[in-house]
Write an enzyme that holds these catalytic residues in place. Structure first.
Site, PDB file in Angstrom:
ATOM      1  N   CYS A 183       7.746 -15.792  -1.722  1.00  0.00           N
ATOM      2  CA  CYS A 183       7.273 -16.641  -0.624  1.00  0.00           C
ATOM      3  C   CYS A 183       5.745 -16.730  -0.561  1.00  0.00           C
ATOM      4  O   CYS A 183       5.204 -17.454   0.266  1.00  0.00           O
ATOM      5  CB  CYS A 183       7.824 -16.146   0.711  1.00  0.00           C
ATOM      6  SG  CYS A 183       7.123 -14.575   1.220  1.00  0.00           S
TER       7      CYS A 183
ATOM      8  N   CYS B 204      10.880 -14.799   4.263  1.00  0.00           N
ATOM      9  CA  CYS B 204      10.926 -14.739   2.803  1.00  0.00           C
ATOM     10  C   CYS B 204      12.381 -14.975   2.361  1.00  0.00           C
ATOM     11  O   CYS B 204      13.266 -14.173   2.679  1.00  0.00           O
ATOM     12  CB  CYS B 204      10.431 -13.368   2.350  1.00  0.00           C
ATOM     13  SG  CYS B 204      10.523 -13.118   0.583  1.00  0.00           S
TER      14      CYS B 204
ATOM     15  N   CYS C 175       3.669 -12.141  -2.595  1.00  0.00           N
ATOM     16  CA  CYS C 175       5.108 -12.083  -2.863  1.00  0.00           C
ATOM     17  C   CYS C 175       5.479 -13.150  -3.900  1.00  0.00           C
ATOM     18  O   CYS C 175       5.178 -14.330  -3.712  1.00  0.00           O
ATOM     19  CB  CYS C 175       5.872 -12.318  -1.564  1.00  0.00           C
ATOM     20  SG  CYS C 175       7.640 -12.461  -1.804  1.00  0.00           S
TER      21      CYS C 175
ATOM     22  N   TYR D  23      32.718  29.487 -15.394  1.00  0.00           N
ATOM     23  CA  TYR D  23      32.486  30.035 -16.733  1.00  0.00           C
ATOM     24  C   TYR D  23      32.107  31.511 -16.773  1.00  0.00           C
ATOM     25  O   TYR D  23      31.694  32.006 -17.816  1.00  0.00           O
ATOM     26  CB  TYR D  23      31.414  29.219 -17.460  1.00  0.00           C
ATOM     27  CG  TYR D  23      30.171  28.911 -16.633  1.00  0.00           C
ATOM     28  CD1 TYR D  23      29.355  29.924 -16.178  1.00  0.00           C
ATOM     29  CD2 TYR D  23      29.839  27.605 -16.327  1.00  0.00           C
ATOM     30  CE1 TYR D  23      28.241  29.658 -15.426  1.00  0.00           C
ATOM     31  CE2 TYR D  23      28.705  27.316 -15.569  1.00  0.00           C
ATOM     32  CZ  TYR D  23      27.912  28.343 -15.130  1.00  0.00           C
ATOM     33  OH  TYR D  23      26.804  28.079 -14.375  1.00  0.00           O
TER      34      TYR D  23
ATOM     35  N   GLU E 126      30.213  27.505 -25.556  1.00  0.00           N
ATOM     36  CA  GLU E 126      30.669  26.628 -24.477  1.00  0.00           C
ATOM     37  C   GLU E 126      29.659  25.533 -24.220  1.00  0.00           C
ATOM     38  O   GLU E 126      28.499  25.650 -24.619  1.00  0.00           O
ATOM     39  CB  GLU E 126      30.791  27.446 -23.171  1.00  0.00           C
ATOM     40  CG  GLU E 126      31.735  28.589 -23.292  1.00  0.00           C
ATOM     41  CD  GLU E 126      31.550  29.618 -22.187  1.00  0.00           C
ATOM     42  OE1 GLU E 126      30.890  29.319 -21.171  1.00  0.00           O
ATOM     43  OE2 GLU E 126      32.064  30.730 -22.373  1.00  0.00           O
TER      44      GLU E 126
ATOM     45  N   LYS F 295      27.042  23.576 -21.949  1.00  0.00           N
ATOM     46  CA  LYS F 295      26.154  23.928 -20.846  1.00  0.00           C
ATOM     47  C   LYS F 295      26.233  22.765 -19.862  1.00  0.00           C
ATOM     48  O   LYS F 295      25.767  21.652 -20.159  1.00  0.00           O
ATOM     49  CB  LYS F 295      24.734  24.134 -21.357  1.00  0.00           C
ATOM     50  CG  LYS F 295      23.774  24.549 -20.274  1.00  0.00           C
ATOM     51  CD  LYS F 295      22.530  25.116 -20.907  1.00  0.00           C
ATOM     52  CE  LYS F 295      21.352  25.291 -19.986  1.00  0.00           C
ATOM     53  NZ  LYS F 295      21.451  25.011 -18.615  1.00  0.00           N
TER      54      LYS F 295
ATOM     55  N   LYS G 105      19.361  24.150 -25.967  1.00  0.00           N
ATOM     56  CA  LYS G 105      19.309  22.900 -25.193  1.00  0.00           C
ATOM     57  C   LYS G 105      19.094  21.676 -26.077  1.00  0.00           C
ATOM     58  O   LYS G 105      18.322  21.721 -27.034  1.00  0.00           O
ATOM     59  CB  LYS G 105      18.212  23.005 -24.133  1.00  0.00           C
ATOM     60  CG  LYS G 105      18.638  23.933 -22.990  1.00  0.00           C
ATOM     61  CD  LYS G 105      17.575  24.132 -21.967  1.00  0.00           C
ATOM     62  CE  LYS G 105      17.538  23.031 -20.959  1.00  0.00           C
ATOM     63  NZ  LYS G 105      16.644  23.358 -19.837  1.00  0.00           N
TER      64      LYS G 105
ATOM     65  N   ASP H  17      25.434  20.481 -16.795  1.00  0.00           N
ATOM     66  CA  ASP H  17      24.165  20.208 -16.126  1.00  0.00           C
ATOM     67  C   ASP H  17      24.403  19.920 -14.657  1.00  0.00           C
ATOM     68  O   ASP H  17      24.563  18.777 -14.237  1.00  0.00           O
ATOM     69  CB  ASP H  17      23.486  19.012 -16.815  1.00  0.00           C
ATOM     70  CG  ASP H  17      22.014  18.952 -16.468  1.00  0.00           C
ATOM     71  OD1 ASP H  17      21.523  19.901 -15.822  1.00  0.00           O
ATOM     72  OD2 ASP H  17      21.366  17.967 -16.839  1.00  0.00           O
TER      73      ASP H  17
ATOM     74  N   CYS I 174       6.732  -7.021   0.822  1.00  0.00           N
ATOM     75  CA  CYS I 174       6.445  -8.338   1.391  1.00  0.00           C
ATOM     76  C   CYS I 174       6.763  -8.223   2.876  1.00  0.00           C
ATOM     77  O   CYS I 174       7.908  -7.948   3.245  1.00  0.00           O
ATOM     78  CB  CYS I 174       7.329  -9.396   0.731  1.00  0.00           C
ATOM     79  SG  CYS I 174       7.298 -10.945   1.646  1.00  0.00           S
TER      80      CYS I 174
HETATM   81  S1  IVH Z   1      26.717  31.595 -18.210  1.00  0.00           S
HETATM   82  C1  IVH Z   1      24.240  35.460 -16.495  1.00  0.00           C
HETATM   83  N1  IVH Z   1      27.755  29.363 -19.033  1.00  0.00           N
HETATM   84  O1  IVH Z   1      22.857  27.093 -16.999  1.00  0.00           O
HETATM   85  C2  IVH Z   1      24.219  33.988 -16.676  1.00  0.00           C
HETATM   86  N2  IVH Z   1      25.852  29.232 -17.628  1.00  0.00           N
HETATM   87  O2  IVH Z   1      20.005  27.285 -17.590  1.00  0.00           O
HETATM   88  C3  IVH Z   1      25.575  33.450 -16.896  1.00  0.00           C
HETATM   89  N3  IVH Z   1      25.190  26.916 -17.056  1.00  0.00           N
HETATM   90  O3  IVH Z   1      22.121  29.674 -14.729  1.00  0.00           O
HETATM   91  C4  IVH Z   1      25.561  31.992 -17.034  1.00  0.00           C
HETATM   92  N4  IVH Z   1      26.785  25.916 -18.204  1.00  0.00           N
HETATM   93  O4  IVH Z   1      23.752  27.762 -13.982  1.00  0.00           O
HETATM   94  C5  IVH Z   1      26.768  29.925 -18.300  1.00  0.00           C
HETATM   95  N5  IVH Z   1      28.857  27.481 -19.817  1.00  0.00           N
HETATM   96  C6  IVH Z   1      27.879  28.031 -19.094  1.00  0.00           C
HETATM   97  C7  IVH Z   1      26.940  27.244 -18.377  1.00  0.00           C
HETATM   98  C8  IVH Z   1      25.928  27.892 -17.657  1.00  0.00           C
HETATM   99  C9  IVH Z   1      25.749  25.739 -17.398  1.00  0.00           C
HETATM  100  C10 IVH Z   1      24.004  27.035 -16.206  1.00  0.00           C
HETATM  101  C11 IVH Z   1      23.962  28.241 -15.305  1.00  0.00           C
HETATM  102  C12 IVH Z   1      22.750  28.989 -15.761  1.00  0.00           C
HETATM  103  C13 IVH Z   1      21.908  27.864 -16.311  1.00  0.00           C
HETATM  104  C14 IVH Z   1      20.806  28.341 -17.220  1.00  0.00           C
END
Ligand code: IVH
Length: 730
Positions: free
Chosen positions: A432, A453, A429, A248, A125, A127, A335, A129, A447
């Site tokens: 001015c 100004c 500045c 998720y 999946e 990740k 990552k 942010d 300034c």
């Molecule tokens: S599963 C038991 N799935 O990334 C942990 N986490 O850096 C289950 N995160 O703490 C987490 N996308 O906040 C999971 N597809 C994804 C995610 C995900 C982002 C976050 C989550 C986790 C952090 C770790």
């Protein structure tokens, strides 16, 4: 490494990492990149692996970073934090082990295969942010939302989460579901589903653009923006931040699924937001394919992703593999590194903003970065320039943390040309010529010539007319023309303009002049909070102006308020309070306000203008549960009649006004403190002394009910929930 040395370094790393965690999770103002953090953490892990006796309880290797809001803290942007109620997590909310190295993903897969000993699959999946969230659904309704907190207890952000549009309050029954006695509803009676709340790029750019315009510190990245927004004091403002959620991970007792995939597919059928960018992989090759695909493709997504999460798909195998103190053994995160480009610094401009802040901006040799060509980058301030030891002519690394304008994150010293020149931050500045002053707290040069100004004056005039302020149809060019002719110098001058003035401007005709004057006339209807924002008081952005208008109701009250009284308002910290006091201490500003008042601008909020009685003067009322009118209307009714709303019962509470399904905790607290609990009927008839008809509708038009859409909550009345209202709207 020898032990004494290892001990010293471990302590040093713990301090650095714990402080970095605090800045990241609590203040939303990170001090280092994720990559640098992860590398230092790995260094500490290596020391602790060599000398396990050096592991301490507070080591960041032993616990997840905590986002729990301390009672009162001064966050980035110098605002006070809301005090959230805290609740324990039913299941610990852990983090994920992460790596930047594909061979460590391979090692994870090998460990999992060894532990399981049978054929199994992986769910790969994105990740996301953002900031982690744990939602509990009971009987198909959203019951509670907790942040990760310290993994054991989290902040209760339910009210705020109710304002995130893609999180359903109620689940939807999939077509074709036939309820039976054993299976009356498609979902478990109670379950948790965890995910991420994030801010898509478009919303993030918009928010930062506004913050930059208001000279508020922009958020460093969408994650910090999401996390800061989720913890806003005024729940109704969460709706404007454009937050989204993706879920998720489902948890519960006896869930009727055998795989993670099945759980998520079902969640999606119930209307929960689940990403479709998932893939079941059977081998490490397939995992690597997924990673390679998204490493490029992620740049086209409308939100930030910082990696790929790889999970064992079969739930019994997840259980078998279990958890360490911090991570599941059945999942790992790979990552991505932040994208960087290397280019030459050609020159530095020093730009003066409308509040006088002088910002260094780098002109770069154009370079391609994350799909756009970058020509300019922010250098923030003189300290940052010094820290980077930047020279004009240097080759510099540019990153797009998501800011409107990218930032320079480093200098490639090995490529420094012999003719590179050390830049000197100007002492005067650039516009001015006034001597600049340095604001130590913000490390910014200013300034001080606010009233003389030209850039600052014109900046203030443009801001005053802008869409979110007085919304007058005019752009920078019109302001330039009016200023250059000497017609407008203070914002109050706009309202003295006549057609004859405008017709002397180049290119202006009868019609354009009339349109501009009409737009100015229409602007007299602008609500107080926007007028307050339009004044351009330093640090008073749109949100702060709203808070001030709601708290003080009139400009006179704000002008009269002491520093302590200003600090009483939600979200007003010392920096903002001082800035307000400084603004009103200036004769020129007070004169401008007198002239704007005479021109007919609104300096009172609607609530103040429509105050109908003082019957509730001096009373502090807490409301809980559902009423015959919405809770917003009830609160407005209280303020319109001179009372004060409060979110929690204390010794200062006059009444706890309890509606249907009032919160048991509030009722208990009121009883223990001897606070009188009154029903809606008693409140209307005894206190406000007016009758209600059978449907519970107010029958006395002496008492005004306001319906302020901008503060409407989607919570209780819409869902019939029993949650207590904890926000402060007035
Ligand atoms: S599963 C038991 N799935 O990334 C942990 N986490 O850096 C289950 N995160 O703490 C987490 N996308 O906040 C999971 N597809 C994804 C995610 C995900 C982002 C976050 C989550 C986790 C952090 C770790």
């Amino acid at each position: 490494m020898e032990k004494t040395q290892a001990n010293i370094r471990a302590k040093e790393l713990r301090d650095i990492l714990n402080e970095a965690n605090r800045r990241y999770y609590v203040e939303n103002d990170p001090v280092m990149s994720d990559y640098d953090f992860d590398m230092l953490l790995k260094e500490l892990e290596a020391i602790e692996a060599q000398y396990p006796e050096l592991i301490t309880e507070d080591s960041p290797t032993q616990k997840v970073g905590s986002d729990i809001s301390p009672k009162v803290f001064m966050a980035a942007g110098k605002t006070k934090s809301k005090e959230f109620e805290q609740h324990p997590h039913k299941y610990p909310m852990l983090s994920l082990g992460n790596t930047y190295d594909i061979s460590e993903v391979e090692a994870f897969a090998e460990r999992a295969a060894k532990g399981i000993g049978n054929a199994f699959t992986y769910s790969c999946e994105l990740k996301f942010d953002g900031t982690a969230i744990c939602l509990t659904y009971k009987g198909g309704k959203l019951f509670r939302a907790l942040t990760r907190g310290d993994g054991t207890i989290g902040d209760d952000v339910t009210e705020n989460v109710r304002h995130i549009s893609n999180i359903p309050q109620k689940l939807t029954t999939p077509a074709g579901f036939i309820p039976t006695k054993d299976n009356p509803q498609p979902w478990p009676e109670e379950f948790e589903i965890r995910g991420e709340i994030y801010m898509p790029w478009a919303a993030f750019d918009r928010l930062n653009e506004e913050r930059e315009k208001d000279e508020e510190q922009p958020f460093a990245n969408p994650r910090n923006a999401a996390s800061g927004s989720l913890k806003l004091i005024d729940s109704s403002q969460v709706a404007n931040r454009g937050l989204e959620c993706t879920l998720y991970h489902m948890l519960g007792e006896d869930l009727p699924f055998t795989t993670h995939e099945e759980a998520l597919d079902n969640a999606s059928k119930w209307g929960l937001p689940v990403s479709d960018k998932r893939r079941i992989c059977k081998s490490i090759e397939e995992i690597e394919e997924f990673i390679t695909y998204w490493d490029t493709e992620r740049k086209t997504l409308p939100f930030a992703t910082d990696g790929i999460v790889i999970k064992v798909n079969e739930l019994p195998y997840q259980e078998e593999l279990g958890y360490t103190a911090k991570f599941p053994r059945w999942a790992v995160a790979y990552k991505f590194k932040a994208e960087q480009a290397l280019t030459r610094l050609v020159s530095i401009d020093y730009q003066v903003g409308r509040t006088g802040a002088v910002t260094p901006v780098a002109n770069l040799e154009p370079v391609q970065l994350s799909g756009t060509i970058v020509k300019r980058a922010s250098l923030h301030n003189a300290d940052q320039m010094q820290l980077l030891d930047i020279h004009v002519g240097d080759y510099v690394y540019v990153e797009k943390g998501g800011e409107i304008i990218p930032k320079i994150t480093g200098v490639e010293l090995s490529m420094r040309p012999s003719d590179a020149v050390l830049p000197h931050f100007p002492e005067t500045c650039p516009d001015c010529g006034t001597h600049l002053i340095k604001d130590e707290e913000e490390a910014k040069a200013f300034c001080p010539n606010q009233t003389g100004c030209p850039t600052q004056i014109k900046g203030k005039l443009v801001h005053f007319l802008s869409r979110k302020a007085m919304n007058v149809i005019a752009g920078d060019a019109t302001v330039d023309q009016l200023y250059n002719k000497g017609y407008v110098w203070s914002v109050a001058d706009f309202y003295d303009l006549e057609k004859e003035h405008l017709l002397t401007l180049e290119g202006w005709k009868e019609r354009s002049a009339e349109r501009f004057l009409k737009s100015l006339k229409d602007s007299l209807k602008t609500p107080f909070e926007k007028v307050l924002y339009a004044l351009g008081i330093r640090h008073v952005g749109e949100t702060t102006a709203k808070t001030l208008a709601a708290h003080f109701k009139t400009l006179d009250a704000i002008m009269k308020a002491s520093r302590e009284e200003l600090l009483q308002a939600d979200d007003i910290g010392e920096v903002i309070a001082d800035s307000i006091i400084e603004y009103f201490a200036d004769d020129a500003n007070r004169d401008t306000i007198d002239r704007l008042k005479a021109a007919g601008l609104k300096f009172e909020s609607e609530a103040a203008a429509e105050k109908e009685s003082e019957i509730l003067k001096g009373m502090t009322i807490v409301i809980s549960g559902n009423f015959s009118i919405s809770r917003d209307e009830m609160k407005a009714l209280i303020t319109a009649n001179g009372g004060k709303n409060s979110g929690s019962v204390s010794g200062k509470t006059t009444y706890l006004l309890a509606g249907e399904k009032a919160g048991p905790e509030k009722l208990k607290k009121a009883e223990s403190l001897g606070v009188r609990v009154i029903s809606e009927k008693e409140f209307m008839e005894e206190i406000l002394r007016f009758a209600q008809n059978d449907s519970g509708e107010a029958q006395n038009d002496k008492v005004k009910v306001q319906n302020d859409e901008s503060t409407s909550l989607q919570g209780g009345e819409a869902t019939g929930e029993t949650d207590e209202f904890t926000g402060t709207l007035f």
